[in-house]
Design a protein around this motif. Sequence first.
Motif, PDB file in Angstrom:
ATOM      1  N   GLN A  24       0.831  -1.207   0.000  1.00 19.62           N
ATOM      2  CA  GLN A  24       0.000   0.000   0.000  1.00 19.62           C
ATOM      3  C   GLN A  24       0.865   1.257   0.000  1.00 19.62           C
ATOM      4  OE1 GLN A  24      -2.569  -0.293   3.415  1.00 19.62           O
ATOM      5  NE2 GLN A  24      -3.610  -2.111   2.643  1.00 19.62           N
ATOM      6  N   GLN A  25       1.919   1.247   0.819  1.00 13.39           N
ATOM      7  CA  GLN A  25       2.737   2.446   0.973  1.00 13.39           C
ATOM      8  C   GLN A  25       3.685   2.684  -0.199  1.00 13.39           C
ATOM      9  OE1 GLN A  25       4.491   2.675   4.896  1.00 13.39           O
ATOM     10  NE2 GLN A  25       2.495   2.655   5.882  1.00 13.39           N
ATOM     11  N   THR A  26       3.905   1.677  -1.022  1.00 13.16           N
ATOM     12  CA  THR A  26       4.699   1.874  -2.236  1.00 13.16           C
ATOM     13  C   THR A  26       3.769   1.924  -3.449  1.00 13.16           C
ATOM     14  OG1 THR A  26       5.111  -0.519  -2.408  1.00 13.16           O
ATOM     15  CG2 THR A  26       6.825   0.812  -1.348  1.00 13.16           C
ATOM     16  N   GLY A  27       2.529   2.257  -3.204  1.00 13.10           N
ATOM     17  CA  GLY A  27       1.493   2.250  -4.234  1.00 13.10           C
ATOM     18  C   GLY A  27       1.736   3.173  -5.406  1.00 13.10           C
ATOM     19  N   GLY A  28       2.594   4.157  -5.284  1.00  5.07           N
ATOM     20  CA  GLY A  28       2.869   5.051  -6.401  1.00  5.07           C
ATOM     21  C   GLY A  28       3.702   4.395  -7.490  1.00  5.07           C
ATOM     22  N   LEU A  29       4.277   3.239  -7.177  1.00  3.40           N
ATOM     23  CA  LEU A  29       5.075   2.512  -8.171  1.00  3.40           C
ATOM     24  C   LEU A  29       4.155   1.611  -8.986  1.00  3.40           C
ATOM     25  CD1 LEU A  29       8.018   1.388  -5.841  1.00  3.40           C
ATOM     26  CD2 LEU A  29       7.864   3.456  -7.230  1.00  3.40           C
ATOM     27  N   ASP A  30       4.580   1.282 -10.178  1.00  2.00           N
ATOM     28  CA  ASP A  30       3.745   0.394 -10.992  1.00  2.00           C
ATOM     29  C   ASP A  30       4.126  -1.082 -10.816  1.00  2.00           C
ATOM     30  OD1 ASP A  30       6.138   0.656 -12.324  1.00  2.00           O
ATOM     31  OD2 ASP A  30       5.254   0.843 -14.309  1.00  2.00           O
ATOM     32  N   ILE A  31       4.794  -1.395  -9.709  1.00  2.00           N
ATOM     33  CA  ILE A  31       5.045  -2.782  -9.334  1.00  2.00           C
ATOM     34  C   ILE A  31       4.393  -3.003  -7.976  1.00  2.00           C
ATOM     35  CG2 ILE A  31       7.129  -3.220 -10.681  1.00  2.00           C
ATOM     36  CD1 ILE A  31       8.789  -2.508  -8.232  1.00  2.00           C
ATOM     37  N   ARG A  33       5.031  -5.896  -6.148  1.00  3.03           N
ATOM     38  CA  ARG A  33       5.818  -6.875  -5.407  1.00  3.03           C
ATOM     39  C   ARG A  33       7.277  -6.776  -5.862  1.00  3.03           C
ATOM     40  NH1 ARG A  33       2.680  -9.059  -9.249  1.00  3.03           N
ATOM     41  NH2 ARG A  33       3.533 -10.535 -10.716  1.00  3.03           N
ATOM     42  N   TYR A  34       8.137  -7.403  -5.093  1.00  3.56           N
ATOM     43  CA  TYR A  34       9.576  -7.496  -5.395  1.00  3.56           C
ATOM     44  C   TYR A  34      10.306  -6.158  -5.320  1.00  3.56           C
ATOM     45  CZ  TYR A  34       7.633 -11.767  -7.448  1.00  3.56           C
ATOM     46  OH  TYR A  34       6.930 -12.917  -7.676  1.00  3.56           O
ATOM     47  N   GLN A  35       9.722  -5.182  -4.647  1.00  2.22           N
ATOM     48  CA  GLN A  35      10.376  -3.887  -4.522  1.00  2.22           C
ATOM     49  C   GLN A  35      11.730  -4.013  -3.828  1.00  2.22           C
ATOM     50  OE1 GLN A  35       7.232  -4.610  -3.515  1.00  2.22           O
ATOM     51  NE2 GLN A  35       5.813  -2.946  -3.927  1.00  2.22           N
ATOM     52  N   TYR A  36      11.800  -4.890  -2.818  1.00  6.80           N
ATOM     53  CA  TYR A  36      13.044  -5.022  -2.055  1.00  6.80           C
ATOM     54  C   TYR A  36      14.176  -5.570  -2.925  1.00  6.80           C
ATOM     55  CZ  TYR A  36      16.429  -6.190   1.519  1.00  6.80           C
ATOM     56  OH  TYR A  36      17.589  -6.272   2.244  1.00  6.80           O
ATOM     57  N   VAL A  37      13.859  -6.307  -3.957  1.00  8.52           N
ATOM     58  CA  VAL A  37      14.889  -6.825  -4.861  1.00  8.52           C
ATOM     59  C   VAL A  37      15.686  -5.665  -5.454  1.00  8.52           C
ATOM     60  CG1 VAL A  37      15.297  -8.118  -7.001  1.00  8.52           C
ATOM     61  CG2 VAL A  37      13.596  -8.939  -5.347  1.00  8.52           C
ATOM     62  N   LEU A  38      15.011  -4.575  -5.767  1.00  4.90           N
ATOM     63  CA  LEU A  38      15.691  -3.401  -6.309  1.00  4.90           C
ATOM     64  C   LEU A  38      16.679  -2.836  -5.297  1.00  4.90           C
ATOM     65  CD1 LEU A  38      12.622  -1.610  -7.966  1.00  4.90           C
ATOM     66  CD2 LEU A  38      14.283  -3.154  -9.052  1.00  4.90           C
ATOM     67  N   THR A  94      17.615   0.323 -13.881  1.00  2.22           N
ATOM     68  CA  THR A  94      17.344   1.390 -14.845  1.00  2.22           C
ATOM     69  C   THR A  94      17.200   2.704 -14.063  1.00  2.22           C
ATOM     70  OG1 THR A  94      14.958   1.127 -14.682  1.00  2.22           O
ATOM     71  CG2 THR A  94      16.104  -0.210 -16.364  1.00  2.22           C
ATOM     72  N   ASP A  95      17.113   3.806 -14.784  1.00  6.39           N
ATOM     73  CA  ASP A  95      16.887   5.100 -14.141  1.00  6.39           C
ATOM     74  C   ASP A  95      15.565   5.084 -13.361  1.00  6.39           C
ATOM     75  OD1 ASP A  95      19.261   6.096 -15.137  1.00  6.39           O
ATOM     76  OD2 ASP A  95      18.326   7.104 -16.848  1.00  6.39           O
ATOM     77  N   LYS A  96      14.576   4.409 -13.907  1.00  8.93           N
ATOM     78  CA  LYS A  96      13.279   4.289 -13.227  1.00  8.93           C
ATOM     79  C   LYS A  96      13.447   3.631 -11.852  1.00  8.93           C
ATOM     80  CE  LYS A  96       8.649   2.410 -14.131  1.00  8.93           C
ATOM     81  NZ  LYS A  96       7.828   1.673 -15.121  1.00  8.93           N
ATOM     82  N   ALA A  97      14.263   2.594 -11.781  1.00  7.92           N
ATOM     83  CA  ALA A  97      14.517   1.915 -10.506  1.00  7.92           C
ATOM     84  C   ALA A  97      15.278   2.831  -9.552  1.00  7.92           C
ATOM     85  CB  ALA A  97      15.297   0.628 -10.733  1.00  7.92           C
ATOM     86  N   ARG A  98      16.259   3.518 -10.066  1.00  7.80           N
ATOM     87  CA  ARG A  98      17.056   4.418  -9.213  1.00  7.80           C
ATOM     88  C   ARG A  98      16.196   5.521  -8.594  1.00  7.80           C
ATOM     89  NH1 ARG A  98      20.399   3.604 -13.551  1.00  7.80           N
ATOM     90  NH2 ARG A  98      22.067   2.121 -13.103  1.00  7.80           N
ATOM     91  N   LYS A 103      12.273   5.951  -2.343  1.00  6.06           N
ATOM     92  CA  LYS A 103      10.908   5.806  -1.825  1.00  6.06           C
ATOM     93  C   LYS A 103      10.744   4.452  -1.133  1.00  6.06           C
ATOM     94  CE  LYS A 103       6.046   5.741  -2.936  1.00  6.06           C
ATOM     95  NZ  LYS A 103       4.976   5.980  -3.861  1.00  6.06           N
ATOM     96  N   ILE A 104      11.240   3.396  -1.763  1.00  4.51           N
ATOM     97  CA  ILE A 104      11.152   2.055  -1.181  1.00  4.51           C
ATOM     98  C   ILE A 104      11.893   2.015   0.153  1.00  4.51           C
ATOM     99  CG2 ILE A 104      11.801  -0.378  -1.491  1.00  4.51           C
ATOM    100  CD1 ILE A 104      11.486   0.185  -4.582  1.00  4.51           C
ATOM    101  N   GLU A 105      13.078   2.593   0.192  1.00  6.84           N
ATOM    102  CA  GLU A 105      13.870   2.609   1.427  1.00  6.84           C
ATOM    103  C   GLU A 105      13.164   3.391   2.534  1.00  6.84           C
ATOM    104  OE1 GLU A 105      18.399   2.058  -0.251  1.00  6.84           O
ATOM    105  OE2 GLU A 105      17.564   4.091  -0.232  1.00  6.84           O
ATOM    106  N   LYS A 106      12.498   4.497   2.184  1.00  5.41           N
ATOM    107  CA  LYS A 106      11.742   5.264   3.181  1.00  5.41           C
ATOM    108  C   LYS A 106      10.584   4.447   3.736  1.00  5.41           C
ATOM    109  CE  LYS A 106      12.716   9.939   1.616  1.00  5.41           C
ATOM    110  NZ  LYS A 106      12.229  11.102   0.880  1.00  5.41           N
ATOM    111  N   VAL A 107       9.893   3.727   2.855  1.00  2.13           N
ATOM    112  CA  VAL A 107       8.783   2.878   3.304  1.00  2.13           C
ATOM    113  C   VAL A 107       9.300   1.788   4.233  1.00  2.13           C
ATOM    114  CG1 VAL A 107       7.006   1.231   2.569  1.00  2.13           C
ATOM    115  CG2 VAL A 107       7.293   3.386   1.340  1.00  2.13           C
ATOM    116  N   ILE A 108      10.406   1.162   3.873  1.00  4.67           N
ATOM    117  CA  ILE A 108      10.997   0.116   4.719  1.00  4.67           C
ATOM    118  C   ILE A 108      11.338   0.688   6.091  1.00  4.67           C
ATOM    119  CG2 ILE A 108      13.034  -1.350   5.056  1.00  4.67           C
ATOM    120  CD1 ILE A 108      13.011  -1.781   1.970  1.00  4.67           C
ATOM    121  N   SER A 109      11.994   1.835   6.100  1.00  9.99           N
ATOM    122  CA  SER A 109      12.384   2.460   7.361  1.00  9.99           C
ATOM    123  C   SER A 109      11.163   2.795   8.222  1.00  9.99           C
ATOM    124  CB  SER A 109      13.194   3.728   7.078  1.00  9.99           C
ATOM    125  OG  SER A 109      13.536   4.375   8.264  1.00  9.99           O
ATOM    126  N   ARG A 110      10.175   3.417   7.601  1.00  5.75           N
ATOM    127  CA  ARG A 110       8.960   3.814   8.322  1.00  5.75           C
ATOM    128  C   ARG A 110       8.196   2.590   8.837  1.00  5.75           C
ATOM    129  NH1 ARG A 110       7.107   7.362   4.619  1.00  5.75           N
ATOM    130  NH2 ARG A 110       5.930   5.783   3.514  1.00  5.75           N
TER     131      ARG A 110
END
Length: 153
Positions: A24-31, A33-38, A94-98, A103-110
């Motif tokens: 839910q908190q990474t909802g702005g991404l078009d993925i 699942r697997y966000q942590y892999v990045l 890719t640049d998109k991942a970078r 954002k993913i790291e902020k969600v993980i931390s929060r």
Amino acid sequence: MAMKQPLAQLLISVTKKYLSIFSQQTGGLDIDRYQYVLVLINLHKEQLTQKALSELLEVDKSFMVNIVDYLSSKGYVVREKNINDRRQQVIKLTDKAREAIPKIEKVISRLNKQSMENLSEEKIQIFSEVLLQISHNLAEVEPKNITINYKNR
């Protein structure tokens, strides 16, 4: 005092809640699942092969292919020949991942902070040690590969 319910049931329950909130908190991404892999690929300076990534995540190599295919189809990673071993492919961001990783790291931390709310540093340390010990205790058991598929509803 012995636990009455299987430890797996508690771990699965917590995992489902954590991953649901994470998604839910990474909802702005078009993925979804697997966000942590990045994040992992980034932490390893984009030097991981699919095999190395599958070992880090403790997943079957064929499942890792599916993960990388998914992230690739969404424009987050590309496979490149390993300059040190042409038989291998290194997973590159890719640049998109970078752009997505902070954002993913902020969600993980929060979410980690929220998960550990009202726990002392000592309890958090003990919790980490207990999880590591459980993992170590089970390391000698040859596990069968299982897939836990959490679907969004």
